[in-house]
Enzyme design. Sequence first.
Site, PDB file in Angstrom:
ATOM      1  N   TYR A   1      -2.986  51.329  26.089  1.00 21.66           N
ATOM      2  CA  TYR A   1      -2.212  52.314  27.020  1.00 21.66           C
ATOM      3  C   TYR A   1      -1.957  53.536  26.400  1.00 21.66           C
ATOM      4  O   TYR A   1      -2.475  54.783  26.905  1.00 21.66           O
ATOM      5  CB  TYR A   1      -0.961  51.573  27.877  1.00 21.66           C
ATOM      6  CG  TYR A   1      -0.417  52.715  28.647  1.00 21.66           C
ATOM      7  CD1 TYR A   1      -0.503  52.777  30.054  1.00 21.66           C
ATOM      8  CD2 TYR A   1       0.911  53.364  28.360  1.00 21.66           C
ATOM      9  CE1 TYR A   1      -0.263  53.652  30.816  1.00 21.66           C
ATOM     10  CE2 TYR A   1       1.622  54.096  29.191  1.00 21.66           C
ATOM     11  CZ  TYR A   1       1.215  54.159  30.470  1.00 21.66           C
ATOM     12  OH  TYR A   1       1.568  55.134  31.337  1.00 21.66           O
ATOM     13  N   ALA A   2      -1.414  53.393  25.412  1.00 25.32           N
ATOM     14  CA  ALA A   2      -1.261  54.709  24.458  1.00 25.32           C
ATOM     15  C   ALA A   2      -2.444  55.640  24.135  1.00 25.32           C
ATOM     16  O   ALA A   2      -2.620  56.777  24.178  1.00 25.32           O
ATOM     17  CB  ALA A   2      -0.394  54.569  23.281  1.00 25.32           C
TER      18      ALA A   2
ATOM     19  N   LYS B   1      -3.684  57.347  27.166  1.00 22.03           N
ATOM     20  CA  LYS B   1      -2.847  58.403  27.710  1.00 22.03           C
ATOM     21  C   LYS B   1      -3.117  59.632  26.629  1.00 22.03           C
ATOM     22  O   LYS B   1      -3.144  60.754  27.009  1.00 22.03           O
ATOM     23  CB  LYS B   1      -1.408  58.231  27.963  1.00 22.03           C
ATOM     24  CG  LYS B   1      -1.051  57.167  28.979  1.00 22.03           C
ATOM     25  CD  LYS B   1      -1.497  57.654  30.470  1.00 22.03           C
ATOM     26  CE  LYS B   1      -1.164  56.928  31.693  1.00 22.03           C
ATOM     27  NZ  LYS B   1      -1.571  57.400  32.751  1.00 22.03           N
TER      28      LYS B   1
HETATM   29  N1  LIG Z   1       6.212  53.752  35.640  1.00 17.62           N
HETATM   30  C1  LIG Z   1       6.379  54.168  34.336  1.00 17.62           C
HETATM   31  O1  LIG Z   1       7.269  53.675  33.378  1.00 17.62           O
HETATM   32  C2  LIG Z   1       5.476  55.360  33.991  1.00 17.62           C
HETATM   33  C3  LIG Z   1       5.514  55.971  32.642  1.00 17.62           C
HETATM   34  C4  LIG Z   1       4.828  57.133  32.120  1.00 17.62           C
HETATM   35  C5  LIG Z   1       3.778  57.196  33.101  1.00 17.62           C
HETATM   36  N2  LIG Z   1       3.464  56.562  34.123  1.00 17.62           N
HETATM   37  C6  LIG Z   1       2.310  56.986  34.822  1.00 17.62           C
HETATM   38  O2  LIG Z   1       2.372  57.268  36.292  1.00 17.62           O
HETATM   39  C7  LIG Z   1       1.344  56.782  36.895  1.00 17.62           C
HETATM   40  C8  LIG Z   1       1.715  56.070  38.225  1.00 17.62           C
HETATM   41  O3  LIG Z   1       2.314  54.650  37.723  1.00 17.62           O
HETATM   42  P1  LIG Z   1       3.531  53.799  38.314  1.00 17.62           P
HETATM   43  O4  LIG Z   1       4.495  53.607  37.573  1.00 17.62           O
HETATM   44  O5  LIG Z   1       3.738  54.520  39.748  1.00 17.62           O
HETATM   45  O6  LIG Z   1       2.499  52.746  38.720  1.00 17.62           O
HETATM   46  P2  LIG Z   1       2.369  51.499  39.789  1.00 17.62           P
HETATM   47  O7  LIG Z   1       3.736  51.331  40.756  1.00 17.62           O
HETATM   48  O8  LIG Z   1       1.873  50.305  39.471  1.00 17.62           O
HETATM   49  O9  LIG Z   1       1.311  52.515  40.874  1.00 17.62           O
HETATM   50  C9  LIG Z   1       0.011  52.533  40.514  1.00 17.62           C
HETATM   51  C10 LIG Z   1      -0.927  53.001  41.256  1.00 17.62           C
HETATM   52  O10 LIG Z   1      -2.064  53.378  41.064  1.00 17.62           O
HETATM   53  C11 LIG Z   1      -3.229  52.323  41.857  1.00 17.62           C
HETATM   54  N3  LIG Z   1      -4.127  51.956  41.107  1.00 17.62           N
HETATM   55  C12 LIG Z   1      -3.945  50.902  40.062  1.00 17.62           C
HETATM   56  N4  LIG Z   1      -5.506  50.712  39.767  1.00 17.62           N
HETATM   57  C13 LIG Z   1      -6.278  51.492  40.494  1.00 17.62           C
HETATM   58  C14 LIG Z   1      -7.606  51.339  40.713  1.00 17.62           C
HETATM   59  N5  LIG Z   1      -8.613  50.563  39.931  1.00 17.62           N
HETATM   60  N6  LIG Z   1      -8.263  52.015  41.695  1.00 17.62           N
HETATM   61  C15 LIG Z   1      -7.258  52.844  42.547  1.00 17.62           C
HETATM   62  N7  LIG Z   1      -5.870  52.801  42.330  1.00 17.62           N
HETATM   63  C16 LIG Z   1      -5.503  52.032  41.404  1.00 17.62           C
HETATM   64  C17 LIG Z   1      -2.378  51.319  42.547  1.00 17.62           C
HETATM   65  O11 LIG Z   1      -2.679  51.114  43.801  1.00 17.62           O
HETATM   66  P3  LIG Z   1      -3.493  49.909  44.133  1.00 17.62           P
HETATM   67  O12 LIG Z   1      -2.854  48.661  43.246  1.00 17.62           O
HETATM   68  O13 LIG Z   1      -3.111  49.751  45.637  1.00 17.62           O
HETATM   69  O14 LIG Z   1      -4.976  50.162  43.744  1.00 17.62           O
HETATM   70  C18 LIG Z   1      -0.913  51.995  42.587  1.00 17.62           C
HETATM   71  O15 LIG Z   1      -0.986  52.909  43.638  1.00 17.62           O
HETATM   72  C19 LIG Z   1       0.479  56.052  36.247  1.00 17.62           C
HETATM   73  O16 LIG Z   1      -0.647  56.837  35.616  1.00 17.62           O
HETATM   74  C20 LIG Z   1       1.271  55.607  34.971  1.00 17.62           C
HETATM   75  O17 LIG Z   1       0.559  55.380  33.567  1.00 17.62           O
HETATM   76  C21 LIG Z   1       3.861  55.568  34.538  1.00 17.62           C
END
Ligand SMILES: NC(=O)c1ccc[n+]([C@@H]2O[C@H](COP(=O)([O-])OP(=O)(O)OC[C@H]3O[C@@H](n4cnc5c(N)ncnc54)[C@H](OP(=O)(O)O)[C@@H]3O)[C@@H](O)[C@H]2O)c1
Length: 267
Positions: free
Chosen positions: A155-156, A159
């Site tokens: 993941y790191a 990103k």
């Molecule tokens: N939560 C944290 O702690 C955190 C921290 C730093 C950065 N982020 C980043 O923030 C962003 C959003 O993450 P989140 O935490 O909101 O995660 P989440 O709740 O798991 O949501 C991820 C979203 O990405 C979609 N997705 C995943 N794989 C996909 C694919 N193959 N095609 C199309 N859509 C896809 C999922 O929808 P479907 O499953 O319906 O496709 C879902 O809508 C990510 O880039 C994550 O790395 C999160």
Amino acid sequence: MNSFKDKVIIVTGASEGIGRALAIALAPLGCQLVISARNQQRLASLASELTILGLPPLVCAADLAQQSQCKNLIETCIARFGRLDILINNAGMTMWSRFDELTDLSVLSQIMQVNYLAPAYLSHAAIPHLKQTQGQIVAVASITGMTGVPARSGYAASKHAVIGFFDSLRIELSDDNVAVTVICPDFVVTQTHKRALDSQGLPLGTTPMQESKIMTADRCAQLMLPAIAQRKRLLITSFRGRIGRFLKIIAPGLIDKITRNAIASGR
Ligand SMILES: NC(=O)c1ccc[n+]([C@@H]2O[C@H](COP(=O)([O-])OP(=O)(O)OC[C@H]3O[C@@H](n4cnc5c(N)ncnc54)[C@H](OP(=O)(O)O)[C@@H]3O)[C@@H](O)[C@H]2O)c1
């Protein structure tokens, strides 16, 4: 926030978490949203909510791990609205396993495909349209894109790739007045932690986070809105993330210790 009025905005990963919260925060601001993810049911339910708050969104289900579906998402938006102002690359996935315990190495390529290659493919298809509108690309990276994090090596890596890619793109697109905004959230309460791939490439199923101690997705979206509106180059959502960038240069061992503790304690 008037800068979002009448803008056509694509939000990927809108079915859950940060993307969903961001779409809900944007909807009342008079923009035309295009929401995308794989789960059609969750997109349909979000579309109903957004229609109450603002304009009915365009729903475009897509698996962004497929290059052709990235291109199709941009083409669908242009076919419907004839323009694109802001592409928000938010969809993502993570892992939770020491690298030496990983038995399914496809975890690395799956994460790279969704977190790094999909935003690159989407941006490639979007750039001609963004040049016309002097628009903006937003990349939701992570503070994990700025330093090493145990149990999240793949993941790191993805990103770090996102940040390097979009920092480069920002320079290339500056003469066309297309802005590039990189967002680096710290831990946020979302489904991503339960969905993190374990050593066998399967979803963890439970969250290792102390959810009461970390930021909500709504709060994260509220911090993102002004950064996007002001076309900022970088937003880091936590104090430790902001200070950590500088500490890493003078005391990298301390940052390793802080990161190790954050993962061990889930906050
Ligand atoms: N939560 C944290 O702690 C955190 C921290 C730093 C950065 N982020 C980043 O923030 C962003 C959003 O993450 P989140 O935490 O909101 O995660 P989440 O709740 O798991 O949501 C991820 C979203 O990405 C979609 N997705 C995943 N794989 C996909 C694919 N193959 N095609 C199309 N859509 C896809 C999922 O929808 P479907 O499953 O319906 O496709 C879902 O809508 C990510 O880039 C994550 O790395 C999160």
